[in-house]
Design a protein around this motif. Structure first.
Motif, PDB file in Angstrom:
ATOM      1  N   HIS A 163      -6.693  -9.025 -11.000  1.00  6.42           N
ATOM      2  CA  HIS A 163      -6.965  -8.545  -8.791  1.00  6.42           C
ATOM      3  C   HIS A 163      -5.821  -8.118  -8.354  1.00  6.42           C
ATOM      4  O   HIS A 163      -5.626  -7.340  -7.856  1.00  6.42           O
ATOM      5  N   ASP A 164      -4.551  -9.694  -8.913  1.00  4.90           N
ATOM      6  CA  ASP A 164      -3.093  -8.960  -8.638  1.00  4.90           C
ATOM      7  C   ASP A 164      -3.024  -7.468  -8.785  1.00  4.90           C
ATOM      8  O   ASP A 164      -2.371  -6.404  -7.579  1.00  4.90           O
ATOM      9  N   GLN A 165      -2.726  -7.054 -10.215  1.00  2.00           N
ATOM     10  CA  GLN A 165      -2.408  -5.226 -10.230  1.00  2.00           C
ATOM     11  C   GLN A 165      -3.781  -4.538 -10.137  1.00  2.00           C
ATOM     12  O   GLN A 165      -3.308  -3.436  -9.040  1.00  2.00           O
ATOM     13  N   HIS A 166      -4.678  -4.609  -8.880  1.00  2.00           N
ATOM     14  CA  HIS A 166      -6.075  -3.845  -8.027  1.00  2.00           C
ATOM     15  C   HIS A 166      -5.329  -4.366  -6.939  1.00  2.00           C
ATOM     16  O   HIS A 166      -5.836  -3.306  -6.612  1.00  2.00           O
ATOM     17  N   GLY A 167      -5.129  -4.692  -6.435  1.00  2.00           N
ATOM     18  CA  GLY A 167      -4.407  -4.988  -5.092  1.00  2.00           C
ATOM     19  C   GLY A 167      -2.657  -4.144  -5.317  1.00  2.00           C
ATOM     20  O   GLY A 167      -2.328  -3.633  -4.267  1.00  2.00           O
ATOM     21  N   GLN A 168      -2.483  -3.978  -5.767  1.00  2.02           N
ATOM     22  CA  GLN A 168      -0.754  -3.243  -6.235  1.00  2.02           C
ATOM     23  C   GLN A 168      -1.372  -2.062  -6.418  1.00  2.02           C
ATOM     24  O   GLN A 168      -0.768  -1.537  -5.577  1.00  2.02           O
ATOM     25  N   ALA A 169      -2.569  -1.484  -7.035  1.00  2.00           N
ATOM     26  CA  ALA A 169      -2.533  -0.896  -6.989  1.00  2.00           C
ATOM     27  C   ALA A 169      -3.998   0.357  -5.707  1.00  2.00           C
ATOM     28  O   ALA A 169      -3.261   1.877  -4.964  1.00  2.00           O
ATOM     29  N   LEU A 170      -4.048  -0.325  -5.137  1.00  2.00           N
ATOM     30  CA  LEU A 170      -5.084  -0.457  -3.545  1.00  2.00           C
ATOM     31  C   LEU A 170      -3.375   0.306  -2.683  1.00  2.00           C
ATOM     32  O   LEU A 170      -3.851   0.590  -1.667  1.00  2.00           O
ATOM     33  N   GLU A 171      -2.561  -0.788  -2.421  1.00  2.00           N
ATOM     34  CA  GLU A 171      -1.294  -0.382  -2.202  1.00  2.00           C
ATOM     35  C   GLU A 171      -0.709   0.774  -2.540  1.00  2.00           C
ATOM     36  O   GLU A 171       0.288   1.546  -1.115  1.00  2.00           O
ATOM     37  N   ARG A 172      -0.211   0.903  -3.360  1.00  2.00           N
ATOM     38  CA  ARG A 172       0.113   2.358  -4.086  1.00  2.00           C
ATOM     39  C   ARG A 172      -0.745   3.283  -3.181  1.00  2.00           C
ATOM     40  O   ARG A 172      -0.466   4.662  -2.861  1.00  2.00           O
ATOM     41  N   LEU A 173      -1.802   3.698  -3.334  1.00  4.96           N
ATOM     42  CA  LEU A 173      -2.886   4.189  -2.987  1.00  4.96           C
ATOM     43  C   LEU A 173      -2.168   4.527  -0.921  1.00  4.96           C
ATOM     44  O   LEU A 173      -2.869   5.600  -1.219  1.00  4.96           O
ATOM     45  N   ALA A 174      -2.793   3.148  -0.808  1.00  5.30           N
ATOM     46  CA  ALA A 174      -2.030   3.402   0.601  1.00  5.30           C
ATOM     47  C   ALA A 174      -1.055   4.080   1.358  1.00  5.30           C
ATOM     48  O   ALA A 174      -0.854   5.134   1.818  1.00  5.30           O
ATOM     49  N   GLN A 175      -0.704   3.548   0.545  1.00  7.21           N
ATOM     50  CA  GLN A 175       1.846   4.291   0.917  1.00  7.21           C
ATOM     51  C   GLN A 175       0.860   5.970   0.324  1.00  7.21           C
ATOM     52  O   GLN A 175       1.718   6.838   1.390  1.00  7.21           O
ATOM     53  N   CYS A 176       0.575   6.222  -0.650  1.00  4.26           N
ATOM     54  CA  CYS A 176       1.314   7.783  -1.127  1.00  4.26           C
ATOM     55  C   CYS A 176       0.171   8.742  -0.041  1.00  4.26           C
ATOM     56  O   CYS A 176       0.692   9.959  -0.065  1.00  4.26           O
ATOM     57  N   THR A 177      -0.849   8.050   0.598  1.00  2.00           N
ATOM     58  CA  THR A 177      -2.152   8.553   1.368  1.00  2.00           C
ATOM     59  C   THR A 177      -1.835   8.721   2.876  1.00  2.00           C
ATOM     60  O   THR A 177      -2.109   8.627   3.392  1.00  2.00           O
ATOM     61  N   ARG A 178      -0.206   7.664   3.262  1.00  2.97           N
ATOM     62  CA  ARG A 178      -0.084   7.270   4.602  1.00  2.97           C
ATOM     63  C   ARG A 178      -1.363   7.284   5.507  1.00  2.97           C
ATOM     64  O   ARG A 178      -1.635   7.520   5.865  1.00  2.97           O
ATOM     65  N   ASP A 179      -2.011   5.352   4.295  1.00  4.74           N
ATOM     66  CA  ASP A 179      -2.480   5.051   4.637  1.00  4.74           C
ATOM     67  C   ASP A 179      -4.246   5.419   5.019  1.00  4.74           C
ATOM     68  O   ASP A 179      -5.177   5.037   6.088  1.00  4.74           O
ATOM     69  N   PHE A 180      -4.502   6.585   4.136  1.00  2.00           N
ATOM     70  CA  PHE A 180      -5.311   7.162   3.478  1.00  2.00           C
ATOM     71  C   PHE A 180      -6.082   7.936   5.401  1.00  2.00           C
ATOM     72  O   PHE A 180      -7.164   8.306   6.033  1.00  2.00           O
ATOM     73  N   THR A 181      -4.432   8.164   5.870  1.00  2.00           N
ATOM     74  CA  THR A 181      -4.846   9.763   7.232  1.00  2.00           C
ATOM     75  C   THR A 181      -4.598  11.217   6.628  1.00  2.00           C
ATOM     76  O   THR A 181      -4.033  11.326   6.136  1.00  2.00           O
ATOM     77  N   PRO A 182      -5.599  11.559   6.576  1.00  2.00           N
ATOM     78  CA  PRO A 182      -5.716  13.213   6.316  1.00  2.00           C
ATOM     79  C   PRO A 182      -4.762  13.653   7.313  1.00  2.00           C
ATOM     80  O   PRO A 182      -4.863  13.210   8.637  1.00  2.00           O
ATOM     81  N   PRO A 183      -4.345  15.408   7.235  1.00  2.00           N
ATOM     82  CA  PRO A 183      -3.516  15.703   7.816  1.00  2.00           C
ATOM     83  C   PRO A 183      -4.442  16.463   9.124  1.00  2.00           C
ATOM     84  O   PRO A 183      -5.462  16.645   8.739  1.00  2.00           O
TER      85      PRO A 183
END
Length: 230
Positions: A163-183
């Motif tokens: 579960h901790d690893q899943h949380g880290q994966a979600l954090e990486r996704l949020a970081q690379c997508t600017r918290d899921f904010t499209p241009p």
């Protein structure tokens, strides 16, 4: 000063139905980071602590029950809910998100705000989550359903680590997508992808919360009681 601020996120999530919705709104991790107090978690994100505490207290007073209070349900009731609401749903979500990510990357891969490799990240998450869910379905959940709590402590420890690893994966996704904010100029597919990713994050956090903070805690506390009386 409100004692709500000094309670852990996991405790508040367990005892105030609807609290998880507020935590998601403020970006507070109540599943993997559920051991932190509300004060500590809010200050770490630069949030107004009393505002959040007041909303939680109002929610508790008004008894806004938006979902069953799983805190008081048995594992035999909670496990089918997890399987139907989350395991089944994740298996539908991720293939579609991967398809959308590949489609956007094919068309907009050179855009400066496109996170290259996003589809691969989602593919890795899908593989890890599928393996995780299979272990729960084939090993842990049957043991819990049969009441064999003496045998679940090691599987639960492994599930918590994953579960901790899943949380880290979600954090990486949020970081690379600017918290899921499209241009602003993002096409409808790109917008749909990021909306789907936000939904995935909310669903997976709720999923982990129900397991870490309720299902696993119930098993652990029951085992401790049985051991002490044995």
């Amino acid at each position: 000063m409100s004692t709500t601020l000094d309670q852990s996120l996991s405790h508040l999530a367990r005892h105030i139905p609807g609290a998880t919705r507020i935590f998601l709104e403020y970006g507070l991790d109540f599943c993997c980071g559920g051991g932190r107090s509300l004060r500590e978690a809010a200050l770490a994100r630069g949030l107004e602590t009393q505002e959040i505490a007041s909303r939680l207290e109002a929610l508790e007073r008004q008894r806004i029950l938006r979902a069953p209070d799983w805190q008081y349900r048995s594992p035999a009731e909670l496990i089918p809910h997890i399987l139907d609401r989350f395991h089944k749903h994740h298996r539908e979500q991720l293939p579609e998100l991967i398809r959308l990510a590949r489609r956007v990357e094919q068309v907009h891969g050179e855009h400066p705000q496109w996170p290259r490799g996003l589809a691969n990240q989602l593919g890795t998450l899908q593989e890890e989550l599928e393996s995780h869910m299979q272990k729960e379905e084939q090993i842990l959940f049957p043991l819990l359903a049969r009441g064999l709590r003496a045998f679940v402590q090691m599987p639960i420890q492994v599930m918590r680590e994953e579960h901790d690893q899943h949380g880290q994966a979600l954090e990486r996704l949020a970081q690379c997508t600017r918290d899921f904010t499209p241009p602003p100029e993002a096409c409808s597919t790109w917008q749909a992808l990021y909306l789907g990713l936000k939904t995935l994050r909310a669903d997976l956090m709720e999923h982990v919360h129900l397991e870490n903070n309720i299902l696993f805690e119930t098993a652990a506390s029951t085992h401790r009681m049985e051991t002490s009386h044995g």
